[in-house]
Motif scaffolding. Structure first.
Motif, PDB file in Angstrom:
ATOM      1  N   ASP A  37      20.340 -35.276 -26.021  1.00 38.52           N
ATOM      2  CA  ASP A  37      21.208 -36.448 -25.895  1.00 38.52           C
ATOM      3  C   ASP A  37      22.637 -35.940 -25.732  1.00 38.52           C
ATOM      4  N   VAL A  38      23.200 -36.092 -24.526  1.00 39.82           N
ATOM      5  CA  VAL A  38      24.537 -35.584 -24.240  1.00 39.82           C
ATOM      6  C   VAL A  38      25.382 -36.711 -23.649  1.00 39.82           C
ATOM      7  N   ASN A  39      26.559 -36.925 -24.242  1.00 42.45           N
ATOM      8  CA  ASN A  39      27.513 -37.906 -23.724  1.00 42.45           C
ATOM      9  C   ASN A  39      28.801 -37.179 -23.348  1.00 42.45           C
ATOM     10  N   THR A  40      29.329 -37.489 -22.164  1.00 43.59           N
ATOM     11  CA  THR A  40      30.560 -36.840 -21.725  1.00 43.59           C
ATOM     12  C   THR A  40      31.415 -37.799 -20.914  1.00 43.59           C
ATOM     13  N   PRO A  41      32.719 -37.885 -21.215  1.00 50.34           N
ATOM     14  CA  PRO A  41      33.624 -38.659 -20.358  1.00 50.34           C
ATOM     15  C   PRO A  41      33.875 -37.898 -19.057  1.00 50.34           C
ATOM     16  N   LEU A  42      33.578 -38.515 -17.940  1.00 48.81           N
ATOM     17  CA  LEU A  42      33.862 -37.897 -16.649  1.00 48.81           C
ATOM     18  C   LEU A  42      35.329 -38.057 -16.281  1.00 48.81           C
ATOM     19  N   SER A  43      35.907 -39.183 -16.669  1.00 51.18           N
ATOM     20  CA  SER A  43      37.328 -39.429 -16.419  1.00 51.18           C
ATOM     21  C   SER A  43      37.814 -40.474 -17.416  1.00 51.18           C
ATOM     22  N   GLN A  44      38.592 -40.031 -18.420  1.00 50.95           N
ATOM     23  CA  GLN A  44      39.116 -40.974 -19.394  1.00 50.95           C
ATOM     24  C   GLN A  44      40.074 -41.963 -18.734  1.00 50.95           C
ATOM     25  N   GLN A  45      40.901 -41.483 -17.809  1.00 55.30           N
ATOM     26  CA  GLN A  45      41.876 -42.357 -17.170  1.00 55.30           C
ATOM     27  C   GLN A  45      41.213 -43.453 -16.356  1.00 55.30           C
ATOM     28  N   ARG A  46      40.118 -43.124 -15.684  1.00 56.09           N
ATOM     29  CA  ARG A  46      39.431 -44.112 -14.851  1.00 56.09           C
ATOM     30  C   ARG A  46      38.362 -44.881 -15.623  1.00 56.09           C
ATOM     31  N   GLY A  47      38.101 -44.477 -16.852  1.00 53.83           N
ATOM     32  CA  GLY A  47      37.094 -45.172 -17.650  1.00 53.83           C
ATOM     33  C   GLY A  47      35.679 -44.902 -17.179  1.00 53.83           C
ATOM     34  N   LEU A  48      35.392 -43.630 -16.848  1.00 50.60           N
ATOM     35  CA  LEU A  48      34.080 -43.271 -16.316  1.00 50.60           C
ATOM     36  C   LEU A  48      33.377 -42.341 -17.303  1.00 50.60           C
ATOM     37  N   TYR A  49      32.170 -42.751 -17.756  1.00 47.45           N
ATOM     38  CA  TYR A  49      31.475 -42.015 -18.801  1.00 47.45           C
ATOM     39  C   TYR A  49      29.995 -41.848 -18.422  1.00 47.45           C
ATOM     40  N   LEU A  50      29.426 -40.710 -18.804  1.00 44.75           N
ATOM     41  CA  LEU A  50      28.033 -40.401 -18.490  1.00 44.75           C
ATOM     42  C   LEU A  50      27.306 -39.997 -19.763  1.00 44.75           C
ATOM     43  N   ARG A  51      26.096 -40.511 -19.915  1.00 42.09           N
ATOM     44  CA  ARG A  51      25.240 -40.118 -21.038  1.00 42.09           C
ATOM     45  C   ARG A  51      23.832 -39.858 -20.494  1.00 42.09           C
ATOM     46  N   THR A  52      23.233 -38.769 -20.956  1.00 43.77           N
ATOM     47  CA  THR A  52      21.900 -38.403 -20.494  1.00 43.77           C
ATOM     48  C   THR A  52      21.010 -38.096 -21.688  1.00 43.77           C
ATOM     49  N   LYS A 109      20.372 -46.513 -25.147  1.00 45.81           N
ATOM     50  CA  LYS A 109      21.650 -45.897 -25.495  1.00 45.81           C
ATOM     51  C   LYS A 109      22.605 -45.974 -24.304  1.00 45.81           C
ATOM     52  N   GLN A 110      23.892 -46.163 -24.604  1.00 44.96           N
ATOM     53  CA  GLN A 110      24.888 -46.298 -23.552  1.00 44.96           C
ATOM     54  C   GLN A 110      26.023 -45.298 -23.753  1.00 44.96           C
ATOM     55  N   PRO A 111      26.740 -44.964 -22.690  1.00 44.94           N
ATOM     56  CA  PRO A 111      27.833 -43.989 -22.796  1.00 44.94           C
ATOM     57  C   PRO A 111      28.991 -44.521 -23.628  1.00 44.94           C
ATOM     58  N   PHE A 112      29.797 -43.582 -24.143  1.00 40.23           N
ATOM     59  CA  PHE A 112      31.009 -43.928 -24.873  1.00 40.23           C
ATOM     60  C   PHE A 112      32.097 -42.915 -24.521  1.00 40.23           C
ATOM     61  N   LEU A 148      28.615 -45.396 -17.125  1.00 37.31           N
ATOM     62  CA  LEU A 148      29.433 -46.560 -17.466  1.00 37.31           C
ATOM     63  C   LEU A 148      30.805 -46.413 -16.821  1.00 37.31           C
ATOM     64  N   TYR A 149      31.234 -47.483 -16.153  1.00 30.89           N
ATOM     65  CA  TYR A 149      32.539 -47.507 -15.499  1.00 30.89           C
ATOM     66  C   TYR A 149      33.321 -48.709 -16.011  1.00 30.89           C
ATOM     67  N   LYS A 150      34.480 -48.420 -16.669  1.00 30.22           N
ATOM     68  CA  LYS A 150      35.330 -49.482 -17.223  1.00 30.22           C
ATOM     69  C   LYS A 150      36.742 -49.293 -16.694  1.00 30.22           C
ATOM     70  N   PRO A 151      37.029 -49.771 -15.483  1.00 27.42           N
ATOM     71  CA  PRO A 151      38.349 -49.547 -14.892  1.00 27.42           C
ATOM     72  C   PRO A 151      39.469 -50.307 -15.598  1.00 27.42           C
ATOM     73  N   ASN A 152      39.119 -51.420 -16.271  1.00 26.87           N
ATOM     74  CA  ASN A 152      40.126 -52.189 -16.999  1.00 26.87           C
ATOM     75  C   ASN A 152      39.426 -52.993 -18.094  1.00 26.87           C
ATOM     76  N   GLU A 153      40.210 -53.790 -18.810  1.00 26.82           N
ATOM     77  CA  GLU A 153      39.666 -54.534 -19.941  1.00 26.82           C
ATOM     78  C   GLU A 153      38.788 -55.697 -19.505  1.00 26.82           C
ATOM     79  N   ARG A 154      38.850 -56.082 -18.233  1.00 27.20           N
ATOM     80  CA  ARG A 154      38.097 -57.247 -17.775  1.00 27.20           C
ATOM     81  C   ARG A 154      36.746 -56.890 -17.160  1.00 27.20           C
ATOM     82  N   LEU A 155      36.630 -55.668 -16.633  1.00 31.53           N
ATOM     83  CA  LEU A 155      35.456 -55.304 -15.855  1.00 31.53           C
ATOM     84  C   LEU A 155      34.728 -54.116 -16.472  1.00 31.53           C
ATOM     85  N   SER A 156      33.409 -54.221 -16.503  1.00 27.24           N
ATOM     86  CA  SER A 156      32.559 -53.133 -16.994  1.00 27.24           C
ATOM     87  C   SER A 156      31.300 -53.084 -16.137  1.00 27.24           C
TER      88      SER A 156
END
Length: 791
Positions: A269-284, A244-247, A310-318
């Motif tokens: 199973d808990v998923n939480t966005p750490l920072s929507q603006q920076r594209g940072l998400y955590l799932r445990t 399973k991966q973060p969303f 999961l860190y997605k700073p932009n559309e090109r990088l994950s």
């Protein structure tokens, strides 16, 4: 229940079925148009969205990229309807003209009211999650892939209330459990196969695999060394767990389950966005699992936690980094071998009390492990992307064990101690391209792979520690304990060894659209394998150092008789297995080459009736060459030569269907014939410990989507296995596990914030046995509740 499904009967049924489907779906495509597009939701592609044309039976379901296409549309005006539970529906009036290829993209918004009502999403073919990239390392659809594979999604695990990894694989056509009691090993097309792949890379664990962190399981059939190498796969295929991966939403659930034989289970199973603006998400994901055996001795205690970032700073990088940590204490390894004379041919005749384990609860092993996985995806251009992955696993297996042999009216116990330490590392770099060359579309993957292992072992075993009578109350039964074994082992020498291996691989695979409907897949891999040898840490000696280089080709053809609906395929696939040099009785050393497996396979794949019917039917023929065997020539006792072989052939049928809203089914049948060639006249041509020749699986599930019973789900199904031989020969006879059929059922009730479930394993209380002649679990009732929270 003995299963008998002749191949000719299934072949006739399959041909008739295909002809019927061709008639039903083969409407002429001339003078028609089509519509295609991408559907987005929350800034991401929206998979499994229903797309329909009003007033027709035509439609489609979006794939994991949010892509849909509806073809063969008669010119005219229609309303295009877009629906998915939890998202606001949309519709648009369109006009199709002759030969037109219309493009319509949609962006769907969240339906807050619907989400508050219920999260049940059973109104589609939810078990048919075949559109994944991992199996080919390329973005090709199931009907474009010439290889047979199965995908078990988390939805099926949830419907069946599965808590055991072994139970997951019962849903895969042609797979049977090889070793009992959480060993993570199975028979696939007759070949012993371990489950040591996660997210496409190594994940070597000796502990039981926890299912709470599984998004889906992918099972590739046939020799797959071309893309995955030979170290973690078999000639029958491979098993890959996708975690399973973060969303981008805050959401979670906590569950508790209790059941027979001391079952206690808590999961999170808990998923939480750490920072929507920076594209940072955590799932445990986390789990605590405790259960006892139905026998007089036996238990498993396991704690598991799996954070994923999961860190997605932009559309090109994950960038994805995740880990799995296990702490397990168990003695679930009860094993009883029949006497080698085969006086009695099956466990029903052994007069053994199968509720006795012939062990004690202080003979146990601890199996902690930790795996760290990282992946970087980068979009280089519109046509090329890069993926860099790394996985490191550290695992320990430490403690006491015992295995037992039946000898007449007694059981001989063979206990021991092991302290094994495993360190596995894999690094992989892939480049994917999607471009046109000479007017033909090419989808290509080119990769480099490095895999290394270090294993250290300290072990001792006492063969024939004691004998216990199988009848009456023998006081010696309680004589094997941790204290008595520890005292006895002080008189025995311990072996201490260390081994290491390195594998360097490079591979390329290209899928070429010769035409829109005809595709060719061509693949090649080269592997350089280095075995650093086995070091005896007591004697300070090293043996069996060697290196080998092997090539592995693959070729596949696909022709879509009905685009995106019906295709025929064929493949040639190769696998290899490295062989160490052998020292002959005269002192000479012979360098053996790798054994090679070559598969030829042909079949048909279907995705019909707007995705409501998904099926694969195939016939395969796998021939293994260069198998090492004993030289049976006069005067050559003890010499080894490399001219033996093995043949595995059979058919597989899988059907996944959603005939009407709320009702889903998955079913399969497999027949496999496997035997050795030119290895030993006493066993050649006879099936050995390779699993049953015939297996069948079925699961039916219905969810009430409307009315007063909305949210109620009812499921029933089971597995049927034919006779499975432990051993057989022309001279000594046979010993086999009888055929059996086991049924299970599950009932659940789900609302937006909770779910309650009730499950019965082995509904009819069937008495049956697994490999190593261990009786499998009797009927067990378990119940659970899940509390949901978040958006």
């Amino acid at each position: 229940m003995k299963i008998t499904f002749p191949i000719r009967v299934y072949s006739s049924i399959s041909i008739a079925f295909l002809l019927l489907l061709a008639v039903l779906t083969g409407r002429g495509q001339s003078n028609t148009g089509s519509i295609r597009g991408i559907i987005m939701a929350g800034g991401q592609p929206a998979p499994f969205v229903s797309v329909t044309l009003s007033g027709t039976l035509k439609g489609a379901v979006t794939n994991e990229k949010g892509w849909y296409e509806v073809t063969g549309i008669t010119p005219g005006s229609y309303t295009l309807q877009i629906r998915y539970i939890g998202l606001l529906p949309q519709q648009k009036d369109i006009t199709i003209t002759t030969g037109q290829q219309l493009t319509e993209n949609f962006t769907l918004e969240k339906d807050v009211k619907a989400l508050q009502e219920i999260r049940v999403t059973a109104g589609y073919n939810k078990f048919a999650r075949k559109e994944v990239e991992d199996v080919a390392r390329l973005p090709i659809r199931n009907l474009e892939n010439p290889q047979v594979y199965n995908v078990i999604p988390k939805e099926l695990l949830q419907d069946q209330v599965i808590i055991s990894y072994n139970d997951v694989l019962k849903n895969v056509t042609g797979v049977s459990q090889a070793l009992v009691n959480g060993s993570n090993s199975f028979n696939l097309r007759g070949f012993f196969t371990t489950s040591y792949l996660r997210n496409g890379l190594q994940d070597f664990k000796t502990n039981s695999i926890e299912v709470v962190n599984i998004e889906r399981i992918e099972v590739l059939k046939g020799p797959s060394a071309t893309l995955f190498g030979s170290s973690l796969v078999s000639f029958g295929g491979l098993l890959n767990r996708v975690s399973k991966q973060p969303f981008d939403k805050f959401r979670g659930e906590v569950s508790y389950m209790a059941g027979g034989f001391g079952l206690q289970r808590v999961t999170l199973d808990v998923n939480t966005p750490l920072s929507q603006q920076r594209g940072l998400y955590l799932r445990t994901n986390a789990a605590f699992h405790s259960e006892n055996s139905f026998q007089d001795v036996g238990f498993t205690r396991r704690f598991f936690v799996a954070p994923s970032l999961l860190y997605k700073p932009n559309e090109r990088l994950s960038i994805l980094v995740d880990a799995e940590f296990y702490a397990q204490k168990a003695n679930d390894f009860n094993r009883l071998f029949p006497q080698t004379s085969f006086v009695k041919t099956n466990p029903r005749d052994l007069e053994v009390d199968w509720r006795r384990s012939y062990g004690s609860n202080d003979l146990y092993q601890r199996k902690p492990s930790a795996t760290v996985y990282g992946r970087v995806d980068y979009k280089l251009s519109d046509t090329w992307k890069s993926q860099t992955s790394v996985a490191y696993t550290h695992a320990i297996q430490k403690g006491y064990y015992t295995w037992n042999e039946l000898m007449g009216d007694s059981v001989s116990r063979n206990p021991g101690y092991a302290n094994n330490i495993y360190d596995y590392t894999q690094v992989q770099q892939n480049f994917n391209g999607d471009f046109k060359l000479a007017g033909m579309r090419n989808r290509i993957v080119a990769g480099l792979d490095y895999f290394t292992t270090v294993e250290r072992s300290t072990a001792a075993e006492i063969y024939g520690f004691d004998k216990v009578g199988i009848k009456g109350n023998d006081p010696q039964y309680y004589g094997l304990t941790g204290a008595t074994l520890s005292a006895a082992l002080e008189k025995f020498p311990f072996s201490e060894t260390s081994t290491g291996q390195h594998t360097y691989g490079a591979y390329v695979s290209d899928v070429i659209n010769i035409t829109k409907q005809l595709l060719v897949m061509a693949s090649l891999r080269v592997d350089h394998f280095i075995n650093k040898g086995s070091k005896d840490l007591v004697k300070d000696t090293v043996t069996d150092k060697y290196s080998q280089t092997a090539l592995s080709p693959k070729l596949g053809l696909v022709y879509q008789l009905l685009p995106q609906k019906l295709s025929v395929f064929g493949n040639y696939m190769n696998g290899f297995s490295n062989n160490a040099p052998g020292r002959q009785p005269d002192g000479s050393v012979i360098n053996f080459k790798p054994s090679q497996a070559n598969q030829w396979e042909a079949g048909v794949k279907m995705d019909l009736f707007n995705g409501k019917l998904n099926s694969t039917i195939s016939y395969y023929h796998i021939k293994v060459q260069d198998v090492i065997r004993n030289d049976r020539s006069p005067g050559r006792t003890g010499f080894r030569i490399q001219d033996g072989g093995q043949l595995s052939k059979g058919i597989e049928v899988e059907v996944i269907a959603n005939p009407f809203s709320g009702f889903n089914l998955i079913a399969g049948y497999a027949y496999n014939d496997i035997y050795t060639i030119n290895t030993n006249p006493d066993v050649d041509g006879l099936r050995q410990w390779t699993g049953p020749a015939q297996t069948a699986n079925l699961w039916l599930n219905y969810y009430f989507l409307h009315g007063p019973l909305q949210g109620l789900g009812i499921g029933v199904g089971g597995n049927a296995n034919g006779r499975a031989y432990i051993d057989q020969s022309h001279s000594a006879g046979m010993f086999y596990m009888p055929a059996y059929t086991v049924f299970n059922t599950a009932v659940s009730y789900e609302r937006s914030f909770y779910k309650a479930s009730l499950k019965i394993d082995n509904l009819t209380n069937e008495v049956y046995w697994g490999s190593y002649v261990g009786q499998m679990m009797p009927r067990r009732l378990s119940a659970g509740v899940t509390v949901k929270f978040g958006k």
